[in-house]
Design an enzyme around this catalytic site. Sequence first.
Site, PDB file in Angstrom:
ATOM      1  N   HIS A  26      -9.663  -6.189 -11.525  1.00 54.54           N
ATOM      2  CA  HIS A  26      -8.465  -5.845 -10.781  1.00 54.54           C
ATOM      3  C   HIS A  26      -8.758  -5.827  -9.288  1.00 54.54           C
ATOM      4  CE1 HIS A  26      -5.182  -2.770  -9.657  1.00 54.54           C
ATOM      5  NE2 HIS A  26      -4.665  -3.980  -9.687  1.00 54.54           N
ATOM      6  N   THR A  27      -7.916  -6.487  -8.494  1.00 53.38           N
ATOM      7  CA  THR A  27      -8.205  -6.680  -7.065  1.00 53.38           C
ATOM      8  C   THR A  27      -7.356  -5.793  -6.173  1.00 53.38           C
ATOM      9  OG1 THR A  27      -6.567  -8.474  -6.928  1.00 53.38           O
ATOM     10  CG2 THR A  27      -8.846  -9.089  -7.438  1.00 53.38           C
ATOM     11  N   SER A  28      -6.760  -4.725  -6.715  1.00 49.41           N
ATOM     12  CA  SER A  28      -5.822  -3.943  -5.918  1.00 49.41           C
ATOM     13  C   SER A  28      -6.477  -3.231  -4.747  1.00 49.41           C
ATOM     14  CB  SER A  28      -5.079  -2.929  -6.787  1.00 49.41           C
ATOM     15  OG  SER A  28      -5.981  -1.978  -7.289  1.00 49.41           O
TER      16      SER A  28
END
Length: 247
Positions: A26-28
Amino acid sequence: MDPITLEVPHMLRAPAAAANQGANAHTSSQPIITGTSVLAFKYKDGIMMAADTLGAFGSMARFRDENRFMQVGDTLVGAGGDMSDFQYMKHMLEDMQTREYDMDDGQRMGTRSVYKYVSNVMYGRRNRFDPLWNAYVVGGVEGGERFLGYVNLYGTTYEADCVATGFGAHLAIPMLRKRVEGRADEVTEEEAVAVLDDCMRTLLYRDCQAFNRVRRAKVTARGVEVSEPYALQTDWSIADYVVGYGA
């Protein structure tokens, strides 16, 4: 001769390993493609909302035809922030609508329920230290009453007559409060469109990640309408009055 082991795609990783890899992927915490301000306010017939069409890759105007609105029944959801996280939220809302349809109980999810759902998702992800890097505006007309709410990546929520995400929370909110707050029952659709265009134009002048192609949406008792993208009319002669411009 050593034995040869063949692996098919679904056996490459154990389920637990695949799940862990998905969480870590996840790149949040480092948004890649982002959208800036979403503006919304109450007017005489319902809710008016606007957002530009840019998906920015850092300071690059990479994707220029993004739709940052989603219709959920008679509710409109607008998103700022990371576009991949918005796509994830869209999938969740679509799944929720499918489950509601499959129940076939004659019940419909209203605007407040959609707002509560989005708020719970955002707050839950925050508590897992894996937030969705977005700010959402949720608007609709339910039971004859206009509803407009905001929720950010921390799960912080509030309801107001006018809300904005991104740079709009700093530059557009003062304009909206001056021109429409407290006048929700008086503002006509024509005036609402003019106010939105003025605010989006100001953001274009001042926000380096804003774009001059805008989608406008409205929610009334008749449902949700989202316009096709259109270009803002601008006047860059004002740049000559900015100290340091062209130096």
